[in-house]
Every structure is written in C-alpha cells, then in structure tokens.
Design an enzyme around this catalytic site. Structure first.
Site, PDB file in Angstrom:
ATOM      1  N   SER A  68       0.903  -1.235   0.719  1.00 48.24           N
ATOM      2  CA  SER A  68       0.024  -0.272  -0.175  1.00 48.24           C
ATOM      3  C   SER A  68       0.739   1.198  -0.032  1.00 48.24           C
ATOM      4  CB  SER A  68      -0.649   0.264   1.222  1.00 48.24           C
ATOM      5  OG  SER A  68      -1.142  -1.288   1.254  1.00 48.24           O
TER       6      SER A  68
HETATM    7  N1  SAH Z   1      -0.926  -5.092   4.189  1.00 48.07           N
HETATM    8  C1  SAH Z   1       0.302  -4.947   2.558  1.00 48.07           C
HETATM    9  C2  SAH Z   1      -0.676  -5.538   1.529  1.00 48.07           C
HETATM   10  C3  SAH Z   1      -1.429  -5.886   1.101  1.00 48.07           C
HETATM   11  S1  SAH Z   1      -2.489  -6.419  -0.184  1.00 48.07           S
HETATM   12  C4  SAH Z   1       1.797  -4.350   2.914  1.00 48.07           C
HETATM   13  O1  SAH Z   1       1.655  -3.957   3.841  1.00 48.07           O
HETATM   14  O2  SAH Z   1       2.108  -4.945   2.139  1.00 48.07           O
HETATM   15  C5  SAH Z   1      -3.221  -7.519   0.031  1.00 48.07           C
HETATM   16  C6  SAH Z   1      -2.763  -9.027   0.328  1.00 48.07           C
HETATM   17  O3  SAH Z   1      -4.334  -9.474   0.804  1.00 48.07           O
HETATM   18  C7  SAH Z   1      -2.799  -9.601  -1.209  1.00 48.07           C
HETATM   19  O4  SAH Z   1      -1.226  -9.737  -0.153  1.00 48.07           O
HETATM   20  C8  SAH Z   1      -3.291 -10.903  -0.539  1.00 48.07           C
HETATM   21  O5  SAH Z   1      -2.956 -12.315  -1.011  1.00 48.07           O
HETATM   22  C9  SAH Z   1      -4.067 -10.805   0.287  1.00 48.07           C
HETATM   23  N2  SAH Z   1      -5.633 -10.966   0.171  1.00 48.07           N
HETATM   24  C10 SAH Z   1      -6.458 -11.281   0.027  1.00 48.07           C
HETATM   25  N3  SAH Z   1      -7.431 -11.945   0.037  1.00 48.07           N
HETATM   26  C11 SAH Z   1      -7.105 -12.947   1.433  1.00 48.07           C
HETATM   27  C12 SAH Z   1      -7.864 -13.232   2.130  1.00 48.07           C
HETATM   28  N4  SAH Z   1      -8.814 -14.253   2.101  1.00 48.07           N
HETATM   29  N5  SAH Z   1      -7.737 -13.814   3.354  1.00 48.07           N
HETATM   30  C13 SAH Z   1      -5.775 -13.281   3.397  1.00 48.07           C
HETATM   31  N6  SAH Z   1      -5.572 -12.771   2.847  1.00 48.07           N
HETATM   32  C14 SAH Z   1      -5.715 -11.910   1.623  1.00 48.07           C
END
Ligand code: SAH
Length: 221
Positions: A68
């Site tokens: 993000s």
């Molecule tokens: N917080 C992260 C950015 C996250 S991007 C950072 O600091 O870099 C969103 C993430 O959510 C992705 O890696 C994706 O794989 C995960 N995601 C999406 N659906 C999900 C689910 N049902 N359970 C766990 N993770 C999930």
C-alpha cells in the site's frame, strides 16, 4: 568539481522527506510517524520498483499484489489507535510492511495471507529485522484466526464488500477494526468499526482503493 554525496546524508534526507510527506497527508500521530521512520519501506519493496520505495505510491509485489501507499498505511495505523499491550490481527500480509510497523506499536501481531509465498518471504524479513513478536500464517483471513481470538485490534488490507462476520466476532469489546469495504473494481471506503457492549459503531474515514479480499488459498505455490 563535484563533491561526492555521503550515502548516510542521502539516507537521512530521504527519510526526512518521507516523514514530511506523511505529515502533509494527515499522518500526525507521533508514535505512528516514529514507527514509520524506523521501518525502512525499501526493505519490503524488491526488484524493479525498489528505487521508488520512498515515494507515496502503492507498488507491485509478488503474486500480483501491492504494497500500500505509505500515507494510507499511516492513516490506517493511526485510525487503529494501537496500544502497547494490544494483540493485533492483520489480514493481508503482502510484503509485511504494515505488520512490521504494527509490531513496534503493539505487544503481538498475527498476520495472515492467502499466498504462501508472501507469508514465507515476509517471515524471512521479520526474522532478519528481529521483529520477534510477529507470527505470519498462511490462511484465508476472511475467517480470522479463531485459535488466537479475540483481538484488541484488527486491520484488513484487502477490500471486502462488507466486514466479514468472523472478524466482527473476533474483535474484543472496546476493540477497533479498520478495513476497506466496497466492490473490488470501484472506489472503496475505509471504515473503522468499534465494538461496544451492545453492538458495533461504524465510521467512514475516506475513499481508498485496495486489491480484493479473495476466498480460499492461492494455488500452485
Ligand atoms: N498489508 C500489505 C499489503 C497487502 S495487499 C503490505 O503491507 O504490504 C493485500 C493482501 O491481501 C495480498 O497480499 C493478498 O494476497 C491478501 N489477501 C486477499 N484476500 C485474502 C484472504 N481472504 N485472506 C488472506 N489474505 C488475503
């Protein structure tokens, strides 16, 4: 004659500009700014885009996901109002950047992602940085983490259409959850949910854009 610049000065100046940009976008909580000054975003962005790690923009990471935008990380962390004794659940480990920041502000962080590879790579970074209060787990975070529940704080960094029921149920009374909600292809809303003794309060914070919360685990990893 050109004077070669000292890399230490460059790093200090880059950090100063990074923090200044956060402030100008509304991240004003001193503890949050301090944690974001300590955790180097460059460590969490690899390859092609590593030279843009200090700019206020989301960047691609492995598995088609994104790290993000720093100001959004700051605003979400601030809205979460983490306390030193808190146990936090993060859904969406991604690069591990958000979890690393939370680990400096709370007692214990559980972070889950549906992509095994992202969890493995983030866990390696947490070890290298000596962030020993983070546990990274491969799981579908829409079900939360029932074995470790309830949580003081929950942060979701992928967008669901509505706050997932299991996450609401795993929040302590007095606890706070921050998450984006809305359709995956539209602008979503960042909301804060506070659990009260007799229900939940909802505040809408700002428009955001996140990758969608997807059911099930990532395949072929
Ligand atoms: N917080 C992260 C950015 C996250 S991007 C950072 O600091 O870099 C969103 C993430 O959510 C992705 O890696 C994706 O794989 C995960 N995601 C999406 N659906 C999900 C689910 N049902 N359970 C766990 N993770 C999930």
């Amino acid at each position: 004659m050109t004077v070669p610049s000292d890399p230490a000065d460059d790093a200090a100046e880059r950090k100063m500009r990074f923090v200044f940009a956060l402030r100008s976008r509304g991240v004003t909580d001193a503890r949050v700014l301090n944690a974001m000054e300590q955790i180097d975003r460059g460590t969490f962005v690899r390859g092609l885009f590593s030279d843009r790690a200090y700019e206020d923009m989301p960047l691609p990471i492995a598995c088609g996901q994104t790290i993000s935008q720093p100001s959004v990380v700051g605003l979400m962390t601030q809205a979460l109002n983490p306390q030193p004794r808190d146990t936090v659940l993060e859904v969406g480990t991604g690069s591990g950047y958000q979890a690393a920041i939370l680990s400096l502000l709370t007692r214990r962080v559980y972070t889950v992602d549906r992509h095994r590879r992202l969890v493995r790579e983030a866990a390696t970074l947490f070890r290298e940085l000596d962030l020993s209060n983070i546990t990274a787990i491969t799981a579908d975070g829409s079900f939360g983490l029932p074995d470790q529940a309830p949580f003081d704080r929950i942060i979701v960094t992928a967008a669901a259409e509505d706050p997932p029921g299991p996450l609401l149920a795993q929040l302590k009374i007095g606890g706070i959850m921050v998450l984006p909600v809305g359709q995956s292809d539209a602008v979503q809303s960042l909301i804060r949910v506070t659990r009260r003794t007799n229900g939940y309060d909802y505040d809408e914070l700002r428009p955001v854009r996140f990758v969608p919360l997807v059911e099930g685990l990532g395949q072929n990893e």
